[in-house]
Design an enzyme around this catalytic site. Sequence first.
Site, PDB file in Angstrom:
ATOM      1  N   GLY A   1       0.673  -1.220  -0.237  1.00 30.69           N
ATOM      2  CA  GLY A   1       0.148  -0.192  -0.304  1.00 30.69           C
ATOM      3  C   GLY A   1       0.491   1.540   0.022  1.00 30.69           C
TER       4      GLY A   1
ATOM      5  N   TYR B   1      -2.131 -16.910  -4.313  1.00 33.04           N
ATOM      6  CA  TYR B   1      -2.642 -16.574  -4.257  1.00 33.04           C
ATOM      7  C   TYR B   1      -4.038 -16.959  -5.136  1.00 33.04           C
ATOM      8  CZ  TYR B   1      -5.220 -11.937  -5.764  1.00 33.04           C
ATOM      9  OH  TYR B   1      -6.108 -11.451  -5.813  1.00 33.04           O
TER      10      TYR B   1
ATOM     11  N   ASP C   1      -1.193  -6.186  10.830  1.00 38.80           N
ATOM     12  CA  ASP C   1      -0.501  -6.652  10.078  1.00 38.80           C
ATOM     13  C   ASP C   1      -2.465  -7.717  10.529  1.00 38.80           C
ATOM     14  OD1 ASP C   1      -0.097  -9.114   8.876  1.00 38.80           O
ATOM     15  OD2 ASP C   1       1.709  -8.583   8.041  1.00 38.80           O
TER      16      ASP C   1
HETATM   17  P1  NAD Z   1      -3.262  -2.988  -3.466  1.00 41.97           P
HETATM   18  O1  NAD Z   1      -2.165  -3.958  -3.135  1.00 41.97           O
HETATM   19  O2  NAD Z   1      -3.094  -2.539  -3.782  1.00 41.97           O
HETATM   20  O3  NAD Z   1      -3.870  -3.576  -1.800  1.00 41.97           O
HETATM   21  C1  NAD Z   1      -3.467  -4.441  -0.703  1.00 41.97           C
HETATM   22  C2  NAD Z   1      -3.829  -3.713   0.879  1.00 41.97           C
HETATM   23  O4  NAD Z   1      -3.484  -4.640   1.388  1.00 41.97           O
HETATM   24  C3  NAD Z   1      -1.787  -2.616   0.322  1.00 41.97           C
HETATM   25  O5  NAD Z   1      -2.305  -1.572   1.096  1.00 41.97           O
HETATM   26  C4  NAD Z   1      -1.358  -3.965   1.693  1.00 41.97           C
HETATM   27  O6  NAD Z   1      -0.167  -3.264   2.477  1.00 41.97           O
HETATM   28  C5  NAD Z   1      -2.678  -4.517   1.894  1.00 41.97           C
HETATM   29  N1  NAD Z   1      -2.266  -5.710   3.210  1.00 41.97           N
HETATM   30  C6  NAD Z   1      -1.406  -6.810   2.350  1.00 41.97           C
HETATM   31  N2  NAD Z   1      -1.602  -7.625   2.920  1.00 41.97           N
HETATM   32  C7  NAD Z   1      -2.172  -7.439   4.336  1.00 41.97           C
HETATM   33  C8  NAD Z   1      -1.568  -7.731   5.767  1.00 41.97           C
HETATM   34  N3  NAD Z   1      -1.199  -9.435   5.776  1.00 41.97           N
HETATM   35  N4  NAD Z   1      -2.690  -7.101   6.474  1.00 41.97           N
HETATM   36  C9  NAD Z   1      -2.454  -5.360   6.392  1.00 41.97           C
HETATM   37  N5  NAD Z   1      -2.596  -4.853   5.359  1.00 41.97           N
HETATM   38  C10 NAD Z   1      -1.994  -5.795   4.268  1.00 41.97           C
HETATM   39  O7  NAD Z   1      -4.225  -4.646  -3.368  1.00 41.97           O
HETATM   40  P2  NAD Z   1      -5.494  -4.106  -4.573  1.00 41.97           P
HETATM   41  O8  NAD Z   1      -5.628  -4.513  -6.133  1.00 41.97           O
HETATM   42  O9  NAD Z   1      -6.566  -2.717  -4.514  1.00 41.97           O
HETATM   43  O10 NAD Z   1      -6.874  -5.447  -4.170  1.00 41.97           O
HETATM   44  C11 NAD Z   1      -7.407  -5.136  -2.813  1.00 41.97           C
HETATM   45  C12 NAD Z   1      -7.996  -7.026  -3.150  1.00 41.97           C
HETATM   46  O11 NAD Z   1      -8.515  -6.832  -4.037  1.00 41.97           O
HETATM   47  C13 NAD Z   1      -6.826  -7.892  -2.527  1.00 41.97           C
HETATM   48  O12 NAD Z   1      -7.450  -8.715  -1.075  1.00 41.97           O
HETATM   49  C14 NAD Z   1      -7.343  -8.967  -3.829  1.00 41.97           C
HETATM   50  O13 NAD Z   1      -6.940  -9.589  -3.859  1.00 41.97           O
HETATM   51  C15 NAD Z   1      -8.811  -8.131  -4.267  1.00 41.97           C
HETATM   52  N6  NAD Z   1      -9.082  -7.889  -5.779  1.00 41.97           N
HETATM   53  C16 NAD Z   1      -8.643  -7.087  -6.483  1.00 41.97           C
HETATM   54  C17 NAD Z   1      -8.600  -7.122  -8.065  1.00 41.97           C
HETATM   55  C18 NAD Z   1      -7.835  -6.206  -8.866  1.00 41.97           C
HETATM   56  O14 NAD Z   1      -7.768  -5.913 -10.418  1.00 41.97           O
HETATM   57  N7  NAD Z   1      -6.839  -5.243  -8.182  1.00 41.97           N
HETATM   58  C19 NAD Z   1      -8.730  -8.113  -8.745  1.00 41.97           C
HETATM   59  C20 NAD Z   1      -9.312  -9.154  -8.053  1.00 41.97           C
HETATM   60  C21 NAD Z   1      -9.153  -8.948  -6.789  1.00 41.97           C
END
Ligand code: NAD
Length: 313
Positions: free
Chosen positions: A36, A145, A56
Amino acid sequence: MRILVAGCAGFIGYHLTERLLRDGHEVVGIDNLCTGSRENVAQLAAHARFQFCEHDITRPLGVEGPVERVYDLACPASPVDFGPRRLEIMAACSRGVWELAEFARRHGARLLHASTSEVYGDPQEHPQRETYWGHVNPIGPRACYDEGKRFAEALLTSCHACYGTEIRIPRIFNTYGPNMRWDDGRMLPTFIDQALRGAPLTVHGDGSQTRSFCFVSDLVEGLVRLMESDVREPVNLGNPAEITVLTAAQEVLRLTGSRSVIAHVPRPKDDPALRRPDISRAETLLGWRPVVERPDGFARTVEWFQRTMGKPQ
Ligand code: NAD
């Protein structure tokens, strides 16, 4: 309402938190900032009803006071993370979701967990309906994943069966928009980054594989509608309009005015050939369908990348 958003510093979490604040809610955002952005948190922190907690989700959560909704978007989600962060991904999808489920149970809160189209793997059915069980290689390079998210769905379903926890499971398809990570590794930011730097746009294979892209504001609307519905089964959220990877590269070149060339490189192992959601369930049960047209969404995304080029993330 008082709402907890896990992963608020990430791409989707940031936009969702903004929307919830705009709707008048109080939001406690948590994030361990592994993928993030501090810049996203700084922008949210300007809002009086937002509180940030660096945490976390794989550890017990000590947020006090009432919480009515929990959105879990905390998981590294980019293909570039599937190598170096594979154990973090599996921990977020297992221990992390378990901790949030415990938290939701203690607070009597609803829990929405961001699942993904990746639960369908390299699909043998096209388009993918929620009733399709998927085609996943459990030891392949994307397994951390794909299988992590499948486990999370099974875990939530079990929490509902055993404790009556109110669960919501959106299966999110490719989403895009402003605030995506520059080094995200996903197709669109990669193409835009390459185009703006004048580097060749790397198209996997001949580029005839298809993708569908949902603009982030449409996705956020779907997440909120699902959360506030009584639908417990998984719901696909994505844009069914499908384009080839090669067409996407050409559209990025046109929008950026870049003189970059297109370079064809080998396709990664287990790269899905076709990916398109069947969204009839979301249309019927949530009255939801994407409204942002691709040219508009692509233009807004390119504009954001141009504006933030070279700035800290
Ligand atoms: P991203 O990486 O931008 O955001 C994920 C956030 O979660 C980050 O801010 C990261 O620091 C935080 N994070 C990760 N592990 C953590 C933990 N253990 N504890 C606390 N914070 C944690 O990803 P995104 O694209 O915003 O995706 C968000 C969610 O949506 C995810 O679960 C992803 O699997 C799901 N998703 C996204 C997409 C897409 O197209 N972006 C598609 C399908 C699913």
